[in-house]
Enzyme design. Structure first.
Site, mmCIF file in Angstrom:
data_model
loop_
_atom_site.group_PDB
_atom_site.id
_atom_site.type_symbol
_atom_site.label_atom_id
_atom_site.label_comp_id
_atom_site.label_asym_id
_atom_site.label_seq_id
_atom_site.Cartn_x
_atom_site.Cartn_y
_atom_site.Cartn_z
ATOM 1 N N GLY A 1 70.471 53.141 102.597
ATOM 2 C CA GLY A 1 69.622 52.075 103.126
ATOM 3 C C GLY A 1 70.460 51.032 103.822
ATOM 4 N N ARG A 2 69.843 49.888 104.078
ATOM 5 C CA ARG A 2 70.537 48.766 104.700
ATOM 6 C C ARG A 2 70.516 47.578 103.751
ATOM 7 N NH1 ARG A 2 72.092 48.862 109.706
ATOM 8 N NH2 ARG A 2 72.183 46.567 109.725
ATOM 9 N N GLY A 3 71.551 46.766 103.814
ATOM 10 C CA GLY A 3 71.600 45.569 102.994
ATOM 11 C C GLY A 3 72.293 44.455 103.735
ATOM 12 N N GLY A 4 71.604 43.333 103.924
ATOM 13 C CA GLY A 4 72.213 42.224 104.656
ATOM 14 C C GLY A 4 72.589 42.656 106.062
ATOM 15 N N ASP B 1 68.023 36.080 98.446
ATOM 16 C CA ASP B 1 67.224 37.205 98.953
ATOM 17 C C ASP B 1 66.700 38.072 97.808
ATOM 18 O OD1 ASP B 1 65.964 38.563 100.995
ATOM 19 O OD2 ASP B 1 67.662 39.879 101.424
#
Length: 329
Positions: free
Chosen positions: A16-19, A127
């Site tokens: 996935g993506r993070g930040g 977040d």
């Protein structure tokens, strides 16, 4: 703390993506174990900043920081891989999460936030949302992705995710602080217990969501628009949620005792037999208890609850759940 990871880790797949970076699952050949890698193709300074925050943290609910590598124009951060499912995915599969379980996981998250906020300077996550919470098979919660975390009042740029971020984060006029994380925590719990994304179906004060009064009271105070009206520390929120759990346990115990007393009359008068699905759920609960051994199994509790929800007039699920709680003290 940093180590040279070149040649030791093989990227397997993107998670996935993070930040500002992409998250990969990797295999560490040296340790023969999986690891998580966050790759920054740009914004390398943000990556280094996140690494410095991570390397200062040590808590059982935060993945361990293992090191970083700068190579070929990109920066890799290596972290402990946590096998499990995100709360976002859990909600997608189950539509929503029961109030009691939401409170239990909420208290675990508050323990992590308490650790972060008590540091000097305090670490503000900025977040908190379901996709940044990982639940393991044993029901343990982890808070991940510190790409937007700030130290104390570190700038007033817009931070966070729409729907979860506090008003002062999104307007760029105020500073994110402990009360900002409390707001995001409340919106995350709202999403968990209702299945509604707060950015798409906002909280309505006059709506009856079916919560207990205590739970609704805690949630409302977390998400006040004015930060001065919110809880001032996560310790206060935690005390409120623990009171909710104690009251629920008392209600369960009272209901269980009443049904147990009525059960004898019911069985003698030819009360209907357990339905197959009901019996299967009870069997699964007993199986999870057995597998857990001396540990307390939240999965067993959930199966008991599902059985009770399916056949609320039958006593067996309440009786066994009560005995399980008693055995665990």
């Amino acid at each position: 703390m940093d180590r040279d990871c070149a040649g030791n880790c093989i990227l397997l797949k993107q998670l996935g993506r993070g930040g500002q970076g992409e998250i990969y699952l990797a295999w560490d050949e040296e340790k023969s174990s999986y690891t998580a890698v966050k790759r920054f193709e740009s914004r390398l300074l943000e990556g280094i900043r996140e690494a410095r925050i991570l390397e200062s943290l040590c808590h059982p609910g935060i993945p361990k920081y293992l090191g970083r590598r700068l190579e070929d124009g990109h920066l890799d951060l290596f972290m402990e891989y946590i096998p499990g499912i995100s709360v976002k995915e859990y909600i997608r599969l189950h539509e929503k999460i029961p109030e009691r379980r939401t409170a239990v996981w909420g208290i675990q998250l508050l323990d992590i936030l308490d650790y972060l906020h008590r540091r000097s300077p305090p670490v503000i996550h900025c977040d908190i949302k379901p996709s940044n919470l990982i639940i393991t098979r044993r029901g343990r919660l982890f808070l991940i992705d510190y790409g937007t975390a700030v130290l104390g009042k570190d700038g007033n740029q817009k931070l966070g995710t729409c729907g979860y971020a506090a008003p002062e984060q999104m307007d760029g006029l105020g500073y994110a602080d402990e009360q900002s994380d409390i707001y995001s925590f409340g919106m995350t719990l709202y999403h968990m217990v209702t299945g509604h994304h707060p950015g798409k179906k906002p909280w309505e004060d006059d709506k009856n969501y079916g919560f207990s009064r205590g739970f609704a009271r805690v949630l409302k105070k977390c998400i006040r628009t004015d930060k001065e009206d919110r809880y001032q520390t996560v310790s206060e929120v935690r005390r409120g949620l623990k009171r909710v759990l104690r009251k629920r346990a008392a209600v369960w115990a009272g209901a269980a005792v009443s049904l147990i007393l009525a059960a004898g009359v019911c069985w003698k008068s030819g009360y209907k037999k357990e339905q197959p699905a009901y019996a299967v759920l009870l069997a699964k609960a007993e199986e999870e208890r057995s597998k857990a051994g001396s540990r307390f199994s939240m999965k067993a509790v959930r199966y008991y609850e599902l059985a009770a929800d399916r056949e609320p007039d039958q006593a067996a699920a309440y009786e066994r759940l009560l005995r399980y709680y008693q055995s665990a003290g």
